[in-house]
Design a protein around this motif. Structure first.
Motif, mmCIF file in Angstrom:
data_model
loop_
_atom_site.group_PDB
_atom_site.id
_atom_site.type_symbol
_atom_site.label_atom_id
_atom_site.label_comp_id
_atom_site.label_asym_id
_atom_site.label_seq_id
_atom_site.Cartn_x
_atom_site.Cartn_y
_atom_site.Cartn_z
ATOM 1 N N GLU A 317 0.700 -1.011 0.139
ATOM 2 C CA GLU A 317 0.186 0.259 0.018
ATOM 3 C C GLU A 317 0.795 1.456 -0.112
ATOM 4 O O GLU A 317 0.603 2.100 0.704
ATOM 5 C CB GLU A 317 -0.668 -0.183 1.072
ATOM 6 C CG GLU A 317 -1.952 -1.334 0.876
ATOM 7 C CD GLU A 317 -2.696 -0.857 2.324
ATOM 8 O OE1 GLU A 317 -1.962 -0.519 3.453
ATOM 9 O OE2 GLU A 317 -4.020 -2.001 2.313
ATOM 10 N N ASN A 318 2.088 1.267 -0.843
ATOM 11 C CA ASN A 318 2.764 2.210 -1.082
ATOM 12 C C ASN A 318 3.417 2.943 0.370
ATOM 13 O O ASN A 318 3.581 4.074 0.595
ATOM 14 C CB ASN A 318 2.158 3.659 -1.659
ATOM 15 C CG ASN A 318 2.793 4.273 -2.339
ATOM 16 O OD1 ASN A 318 4.074 4.356 -2.591
ATOM 17 N ND2 ASN A 318 2.512 5.548 -2.602
ATOM 18 N N TYR A 319 4.193 2.053 1.273
ATOM 19 C CA TYR A 319 4.713 2.289 2.753
ATOM 20 C C TYR A 319 3.466 3.346 3.250
ATOM 21 O O TYR A 319 3.923 3.809 4.155
ATOM 22 C CB TYR A 319 6.055 2.411 2.063
ATOM 23 C CG TYR A 319 6.810 2.255 0.968
ATOM 24 C CD1 TYR A 319 8.134 1.073 2.208
ATOM 25 C CD2 TYR A 319 6.948 1.942 -0.108
ATOM 26 C CE1 TYR A 319 8.299 0.478 0.745
ATOM 27 C CE2 TYR A 319 7.559 1.303 -0.944
ATOM 28 C CZ TYR A 319 8.842 0.267 -0.479
ATOM 29 O OH TYR A 319 9.380 -0.524 -0.943
ATOM 30 N N ALA A 320 2.485 1.754 3.596
ATOM 31 C CA ALA A 320 1.721 3.429 4.306
ATOM 32 C C ALA A 320 1.887 2.474 5.661
ATOM 33 O O ALA A 320 2.658 1.203 6.071
ATOM 34 C CB ALA A 320 -0.126 2.296 3.921
ATOM 35 N N GLY A 321 2.303 4.134 6.895
ATOM 36 C CA GLY A 321 2.333 2.999 8.080
ATOM 37 C C GLY A 321 4.175 3.679 8.586
ATOM 38 O O GLY A 321 4.436 3.287 9.600
ATOM 39 N N PHE A 322 4.613 3.682 7.636
ATOM 40 C CA PHE A 322 6.020 3.777 7.329
ATOM 41 C C PHE A 322 6.535 5.308 7.766
ATOM 42 O O PHE A 322 5.537 6.131 7.123
ATOM 43 C CB PHE A 322 7.140 3.250 6.218
ATOM 44 C CG PHE A 322 7.516 1.932 6.324
ATOM 45 C CD1 PHE A 322 8.237 1.440 7.313
ATOM 46 C CD2 PHE A 322 6.004 0.894 5.249
ATOM 47 C CE1 PHE A 322 8.377 -0.001 7.607
ATOM 48 C CE2 PHE A 322 6.818 -0.597 5.634
ATOM 49 C CZ PHE A 322 7.625 -0.924 6.861
ATOM 50 N N ASP A 323 6.805 5.479 8.220
ATOM 51 C CA ASP A 323 7.530 6.963 8.447
ATOM 52 C C ASP A 323 9.436 7.179 8.390
ATOM 53 O O ASP A 323 9.546 5.882 9.465
ATOM 54 C CB ASP A 323 6.527 7.017 9.729
ATOM 55 C CG ASP A 323 6.799 9.307 9.978
ATOM 56 O OD1 ASP A 323 7.106 9.621 8.919
ATOM 57 O OD2 ASP A 323 6.277 10.090 10.625
ATOM 58 N N LEU A 324 9.879 8.192 8.306
ATOM 59 C CA LEU A 324 10.895 8.866 8.462
ATOM 60 C C LEU A 324 11.113 9.901 9.891
ATOM 61 O O LEU A 324 10.637 11.288 10.140
ATOM 62 C CB LEU A 324 11.794 8.844 7.697
ATOM 63 C CG LEU A 324 11.453 7.890 6.919
ATOM 64 C CD1 LEU A 324 12.989 8.683 5.385
ATOM 65 C CD2 LEU A 324 12.912 6.957 7.565
ATOM 66 N N HIS A 325 11.916 9.546 11.102
ATOM 67 C CA HIS A 325 12.266 10.215 12.185
ATOM 68 C C HIS A 325 13.496 11.205 12.003
ATOM 69 O O HIS A 325 14.557 10.754 10.598
ATOM 70 C CB HIS A 325 12.140 10.261 13.530
ATOM 71 C CG HIS A 325 10.356 10.028 13.616
ATOM 72 N ND1 HIS A 325 10.112 10.199 15.274
ATOM 73 C CD2 HIS A 325 9.117 9.737 13.181
ATOM 74 C CE1 HIS A 325 9.154 10.105 15.258
ATOM 75 N NE2 HIS A 325 8.694 9.504 13.918
ATOM 76 N N PHE A 326 14.244 12.145 12.277
ATOM 77 C CA PHE A 326 15.379 13.176 11.821
ATOM 78 C C PHE A 326 16.000 13.413 13.516
ATOM 79 O O PHE A 326 15.217 13.583 13.975
ATOM 80 C CB PHE A 326 15.968 13.698 10.663
ATOM 81 C CG PHE A 326 14.280 13.355 9.621
ATOM 82 C CD1 PHE A 326 15.983 13.081 8.700
ATOM 83 C CD2 PHE A 326 13.789 13.285 9.296
ATOM 84 C CE1 PHE A 326 15.306 12.329 7.111
ATOM 85 C CE2 PHE A 326 12.859 12.703 7.836
ATOM 86 C CZ PHE A 326 14.006 12.488 7.335
ATOM 87 N N GLN A 327 17.277 13.370 13.875
ATOM 88 C CA GLN A 327 18.134 13.701 14.844
ATOM 89 C C GLN A 327 19.413 14.050 13.799
ATOM 90 O O GLN A 327 19.798 13.927 13.552
ATOM 91 C CB GLN A 327 18.271 12.185 15.765
ATOM 92 C CG GLN A 327 18.960 12.797 17.385
ATOM 93 C CD GLN A 327 18.896 11.541 17.624
ATOM 94 O OE1 GLN A 327 19.346 10.542 17.374
ATOM 95 N NE2 GLN A 327 19.588 12.117 19.334
ATOM 96 N N PRO A 328 19.339 15.655 14.352
ATOM 97 C CA PRO A 328 20.356 16.258 14.179
ATOM 98 C C PRO A 328 22.029 15.708 14.859
ATOM 99 O O PRO A 328 21.464 15.423 16.056
ATOM 100 C CB PRO A 328 19.925 17.333 14.690
ATOM 101 C CG PRO A 328 19.160 17.936 16.213
ATOM 102 C CD PRO A 328 18.255 15.951 15.587
ATOM 103 N N ILE A 329 23.038 16.007 14.092
ATOM 104 C CA ILE A 329 23.972 15.844 14.215
ATOM 105 C C ILE A 329 25.087 17.484 14.602
ATOM 106 O O ILE A 329 24.878 18.204 13.563
ATOM 107 C CB ILE A 329 25.055 15.087 13.206
ATOM 108 C CG1 ILE A 329 24.400 13.322 13.661
ATOM 109 C CG2 ILE A 329 26.756 15.174 13.898
ATOM 110 C CD1 ILE A 329 24.655 12.512 12.326
#
Length: 557
Positions: A317-329
């Protein structure tokens, strides 16, 4: 309808067939051609789409129960028998089951004629050719069909029964190397080893392929069943030795006790299913051993299977439910933003958040890390491109799995993604967690060399944990070394560990590499670590991993 007819011989044969039906699994039939009447033993009604076991208007009634593609063939064959062109009927075709399924049968019969050669009766037998055999001629044992029938007669009065499912380890290799004849010899030998090892009230059956089942009805405990397994294993070892080690093989076993499962155990089919799980666990844990079924392990297995199913659905289903989080460096010298690490998050279709510690191993075990990894790569680079509108030198850091390196064209995927999004190779940091895979992996080193030559940054993650050693720095020649929080905490709380951290940082700098310290959560920790002169800081002190929208609001506006 009963068997009464104008033909007394028809009635006689119907009665005989009824008597014989009680002691056989096949279906007997009598067809009175003159009076257009057909009789079949009553057991057929529970299997086939028949309204009665005695019927007239035979041609049209059979049309309703015979598969449409087979009826003309059957009709033509019966016509030849009735006309006297031949005396026997022997045909394989399909009848329709009570559930609407097609059931393959073999129908045989012989015509009985009067003196004028007119056909009076046709008498015969129908048997299902699609049914599993009740015995196995290779091993000389009864088969799974017989086991299931045995269990039906026993349930639910066998709460103390034990199921030991035995499998020959790597049996496929025996057939490949020595041929199927020798494979059959091994099957017979293992069957004999089991038979001579069991006691009274223990029964052995041949299951599919290289598997056997010992059903224990003697009330044995775990210790006794463990002793039985070792007797069988010892007997198998003797056969291997007697054959002068032509094929070296072992056996694994999974043991399920109904007593320990209790009321959650509905029927024999469930027992067989759990025994299959138990044997699989024994093989997964190294083979040549017996695994004792534990409900908690099975719960974990079901949980993993559920998550695996959710992931497949989400990908479709086109990656429904997947998400990306980002942590700064963050740069340690001026606290300016240098990069961000991408971290995967996942929510099932039912809305349950799955921890990365649970998610990532499942992705790797199933190989689904490959398509998900490509999705992560593209969307991370799109985020990087957005950040570069504010921070022209911004870099995105992505973790890659050893599975991706070994089972996918990782270099080509990265090159294609960079070109598609329109970013230079220097905008990407590729992270690989240290593990035992790295030290002697030519595949890893080959991909790393190509990525370095392309201009992609290489980071060695989790330095200071697990299989960590300096050889990996020499082999992989990374641009960055990331120090794990566990190592950081030791350095913050122990002078000896602090001295080691200082030496690591100086060593890394002396060979021209940069160092990231992970896991900084407080200002006090930041002050102590900054005094050691690392290049970059990553941790909750600056930010927890956050969704793209939150990251953008904090750093891009």
């Amino acid at each position: 309808m009963d068997c009464k007819s104008n033909n007394p011989e028809f009635e006689i044969f119907c009665n005989i067939a009824t008597e014989f039906a009680s002691c056989m699994n096949d279906y007997l039939y009598v067809y009175d051609v003159v009076n257009d009447t057909y009789f079949i033993t009553e057991g057929a009604m529970s299997r086939f789409a028949l309204k009665s076991n005695v019927f007239t208007n035979v041609n049209e009634t059979l049309r309703a129960v015979v598969h449409a593609d087979d009826f003309d063939m059957l009709s033509a064959d019966l016509a030849e028998v009735v006309s006297g062109k031949k005396d026997t009927h022997n045909l394989q075709y399909r009848w329709i089951g009570v559930d609407g399924s097609a059931i393959w049968i073999n129908c045989q019969g012989r015509a009985l004629r009067d003196t004028s050669n007119g056909t009076l009766l046709m008498i015969g037998c129908i048997n299902e050719i699609g049914k599993r055999q009740k015995a196995d001629n290779i091993s000389g044992l009864l088969s799974e069909t017989s086991l299931r029938e045995h269990l039906v007669t026993l349930f639910p009065s066998i709460e103390n029964a034990m199921f030991m499912r035995i499998g020959i380890d790597d049996f496929k290799m025996i057939n490949e190397r020595h041929g199927s004849d020798y494979g059959n010899f091994v099957l017979r030998s293992v069957a004999d080893c089991i038979k001579k090892s069991i006691n009274k009230q223990q029964y052995v059956y041949r299951l599919l392929s290289d598997e056997f089942m010992v059903l224990d009805l003697a009330g044995s405990d775990y210790s006794q069943m463990n002793q039985l397994y070792h007797r069988i294993r010892s007997a198998v070892d003797d056969v291997v030795a007697a054959e002068q080690y032509k094929a070296i093989y072992t056996i694994s076993a999974g043991l399920v006790s109904l007593k320990d499962i209790g009321n959650d155990f509905p029927d024999s089919a469930e027992a067989l299913k759990l025994s299959e799980f138990a044997l699989t666990e024994a093989k997964n844990r190294g083979k040549n051993q017996m695994y004792f079924y534990k409900p908690d392990d099975y719960t974990t297995f079901l949980r993993t299977r559920y998550i695996r199913s959710c992931i497949r659905q989400s990908i479709s289903e086109n990656y429904a439910g997947f998400d990306l989080h980002f942590q700064p460096i963050i740069m340690s010298t001026n606290e300016s933003l240098y990069a961000a690490e991408t971290l995967l998050r996942y929510k099932t279709p039912s809305g349950e958040n799955i921890s990365p510690f649970e998610l990532i191993p499942i992705l790797e075990e199933t190989g689904l890390i490959i398509p998900v990894g490509k999705w992560i790569l593209r969307n991370s680079l799109l985020m990087c491109k957005k950040c570069r509108e504010v921070y022209p030198d911004f870099v995105i850091s992505i973790n890659f799995s050893y599975i991706q390196i070994m089972k996918s064209p990782l270099y080509e995927d990265i090159l294609e993604a960079l070109e598609s999004v329109g970013l230079p190779p220097s905008s990407l940091i590729v992270e690989l967690t240290e593990s035992g895979h790295l030290e002697n992996s030519a595949a890893v080193q080959n991909v790393w060399k190509k990525l370095r030559k392309l201009g992609v940054n290489i980071a060695l993650d989790d330095f200071g944990t697990g299989y960590s050693n300096l050889i990996n720095i020499g082999n992989l020649k990374p641009n960055l070394v990331k120090v794990d929080r566990s190592f950081t905490l030791k350095a913050l709380n122990n002078d000896y560990e602090r001295a080691i951290m200082l030496h690591v940082i100086r060593m890394v700098h002396s060979i021209g590499l940069n160092l990231v310290v992970e896991g900084i959560e407080t200002q006090e920790e930041l002050i102590k670590i900054t005094a050691m002169n690392p290049d970059f800081i990553q941790g909750y002190y600056y930010s927890k991993p956050c969704p793209a929208q939150d990251f953008s609001e904090k750093y891009l506006t």
